[in-house]
Scaffold this motif. Sequence first.
Motif, PDB file in Angstrom:
ATOM      1  N   VAL A   1       0.843  -1.202   0.000  1.00 18.81           N
ATOM      2  CA  VAL A   1       0.000   0.000   0.000  1.00 18.81           C
ATOM      3  C   VAL A   1       0.875   1.248   0.000  1.00 18.81           C
ATOM      4  O   VAL A   1       1.851   1.352   0.736  1.00 18.81           O
ATOM      5  CB  VAL A   1      -0.926   0.006   1.245  1.00 18.81           C
TER       6      VAL A   1
ATOM      7  N   ALA B   1       0.938  -1.053  -5.572  1.00 18.42           N
ATOM      8  CA  ALA B   1      -0.503  -0.833  -5.505  1.00 18.42           C
ATOM      9  C   ALA B   1      -1.047  -0.033  -6.688  1.00 18.42           C
ATOM     10  O   ALA B   1      -2.272   0.142  -6.789  1.00 18.42           O
ATOM     11  CB  ALA B   1      -0.849  -0.116  -4.200  1.00 18.42           C
TER      12      ALA B   1
ATOM     13  N   THR C   1      -7.977  -0.392  -3.706  1.00 16.32           N
ATOM     14  CA  THR C   1      -7.617  -0.351  -2.296  1.00 16.32           C
ATOM     15  C   THR C   1      -8.880  -0.144  -1.467  1.00 16.32           C
ATOM     16  O   THR C   1      -9.868   0.410  -1.952  1.00 16.32           O
ATOM     17  CB  THR C   1      -6.616   0.782  -1.983  1.00 16.32           C
TER      18      THR C   1
ATOM     19  N   VAL D   1      -4.639  -3.399  -0.157  1.00 14.68           N
ATOM     20  CA  VAL D   1      -4.694  -3.448  -1.607  1.00 14.68           C
ATOM     21  C   VAL D   1      -5.215  -4.819  -2.036  1.00 14.68           C
ATOM     22  O   VAL D   1      -4.906  -5.839  -1.416  1.00 14.68           O
ATOM     23  CB  VAL D   1      -3.307  -3.167  -2.234  1.00 14.68           C
TER      24      VAL D   1
END
Length: 233
Positions: free
Chosen positions: A123, A128, A133, A142
């Motif tokens: 994240v 990501a 998310t 994520v």
Amino acid sequence: MKQLFTSAQEAVNNIQDGSTIMVGGFGLVGIPEQLILALVEKGVKELTIISNNCGVDDWGLGLLLKKKQIKRMIGSYVGENKEFERQVLSGEIEVELIPQGTLAERIRAGGAGIPAFYTPAGVGTIVAEGKETRSFNQKEYVLETALTADFALIRAAKGDTIGNLVYNKTAQNFNPIMAQAAKFTIAEVEDLVEVGSIDPNEVHTPSIFVQGLLQAAQEKRIERLTISSYKEV
């Protein structure tokens, strides 16, 4: 009885160009050496390989790299392989680098029939980018999707003729989860025994996940030999 192959070449005979293959091992530990050599000899190309890393320059998956047989590599570590690094930097190979724990869980999820899961790993980083998310209990996660493959090539220390497997120590790395996440799993085993010779409590991979077996010896090369200097006082 599982399909018992008489040679590594016979074992990989159905692997064709463009196949997605999971290859067990960590560094050079627990890799299916003879099956990899057979793939090199067969000359299949445009392969997508899912493995923790890509061997070393002159052994393991590094041999497939050298022959330009890998189109896409999904793993977590470039490692000691200079040719892998060169191909990545020159754009000759497609690479998806994944945090090691996420890689393992994506494979495990694939074998368990779980299509996706949320993880905090990655994240806020490039890992990501382009992924969904979501917040749980005030923490960001994520979404990662599961990984599966056409074939899994794994290595076990012992197996019986119906495909129950036992791994030696750290060879339990990616081998067990990969066995469950492929349509066709081929196990390269050092010691092939009769049914009943393995204590059921010692089985690491049950036979239901294994479709083919190859008994083969290994060189068991050391990836990097580190020794301490000794000085007599």
